[in-house]
Design an enzyme around this catalytic site. Sequence first.
Site, PDB file in Angstrom:
ATOM      1  N   ARG A 137      -0.858   9.824   1.377  1.00 49.61           N
ATOM      2  CA  ARG A 137      -1.312   8.885   0.358  1.00 49.61           C
ATOM      3  C   ARG A 137      -2.808   8.606   0.481  1.00 49.61           C
ATOM      4  O   ARG A 137      -3.425   8.868   1.515  1.00 49.61           O
ATOM      5  CB  ARG A 137      -0.551   7.560   0.509  1.00 49.61           C
TER       6      ARG A 137
ATOM      7  N   ASP B 160      -1.169   2.892  -1.780  1.00 47.51           N
ATOM      8  CA  ASP B 160      -0.151   3.575  -0.982  1.00 47.51           C
ATOM      9  C   ASP B 160       0.898   4.255  -1.854  1.00 47.51           C
ATOM     10  O   ASP B 160       1.783   4.937  -1.327  1.00 47.51           O
ATOM     11  CB  ASP B 160       0.519   2.602  -0.004  1.00 47.51           C
TER      12      ASP B 160
END
Length: 473
Positions: free
Chosen positions: A187, A256
Amino acid sequence: MPISPAYQPDPQFLTLGPDFADPVAAADFPQTILRYRNDRAAATVGLDSFSEAEWLAHFGRFAPLPDNLKQPLAMRYHGHQFRTYNPELGDGRGFLFAQLREAGTGRLLDLGTKGSGQTPWSRSGDGRLTLKGGVREVLATAMLEALGVPTSRSFSLVETGEALERNDEPSPTRGAVLTRLSHSHIRFGTFQRHAFEEAPERIGALIDHVIACYYPELESAEDRPAALLEAVTGRAARLAATWMAAGFVHGVLNTDNMNITGESFDYGPYRFLPRNDPNFVAAYFDHSGLYSFGRQAEAVFWNLRQLGGCLSLVSESEPLVEALNGFAGRYRTELAAAMVRRLGVRSRGAEADSSLAQAAFQALAAGGEPLRWEPFFFDWFGGDEARALAGVRGDIYRQEGFADFRAQLATFEPVKPDALNHAYFAASEPQELIYEEIEAIWARIDQADDWSAFDAKLAALETARQAYGLSSD
């Protein structure tokens, strides 16, 4: 049963070392009841030959796959959540289970989980997933794939026999564990964690890993961080554009929840638009509309800037800024291309495509309350005006607000002239996935353990995918 020759294990994430993940174990669930298996996706990685018992052993009990990760890895990352930095994130209810190569393309893919139990990053959570959440994600990925959005694929859904307590839905509610097949689980927040910890050597290692595994064409780039940011910016622009063309609202565009390959994943409070509304939000807690439909490109760009900030630890700022400055132009180009693909017509070049896309958005706005999002693209697919005007929304399309769109679309040719011969287009209405339908599907499962509507919906979405022929790669 012997595993398929198409199975190509390649656990590359291990090469990053112990600073990037923590070995964990899956929860020992009371039951493992198979509710969904994606054999089409499984065939692409050589796992479609498993019996049900073997499938449950690997995707309910998480016995290691041959020559793959010996123990699951809870990945470490941080992230901005609604633009507030949270340094206590990480895989709190999931892990990386395996990595393997896709047959034909050789792409490195992940099998990752959601709801597989507690990890060092669970904080006060139970590490579980509700069955309803799993059902919603399976439906989301099927719809997005049908509409040509780069998305993770729901690989397996197993009910676990647990009763879970939740504050945002009636409890106790049934538990499940989901496995997804994704291009990467690295991420933006993965970079953020190591920037926060002031570890430029780890940032450098991540850059090298990501380029080697996902962007090998950048191996010889002079400025590898800037080249990577430019490539990720292009992928992110395409993703945001395809969301818009699909009428999709992710709902929680935190750093995220964005990965470095430009693939959509992890579906919580998502929604598909009932009709055109830039202010439409998916999450009931998004009170300011930060992640509303019309602000998704802005949110993606903000997230890219945070990634750029991390890369500034190992690169000069000027080339990073230059890479980020390319987002707006890339997004406009990708949005035009995405709208043209959704309309099933052949590109006539950037200027004509952009003009058609703008006319389509104006037509959707002109249609107002009576015109739903998905039927508009269904009616006009292939640019067949006679079909659209003869359909149930013909009177809407004859209005003045559609004149420019109709005139421009008439100058485009269909990508596949015979596409409308597919049985899908003989119906008066397309497949949609609006909130009320998902709730009705879940109600039948919850109240009577009736999975027929769920199975029928997935079959119908597969028909739509085949009819539209839109690639999500």
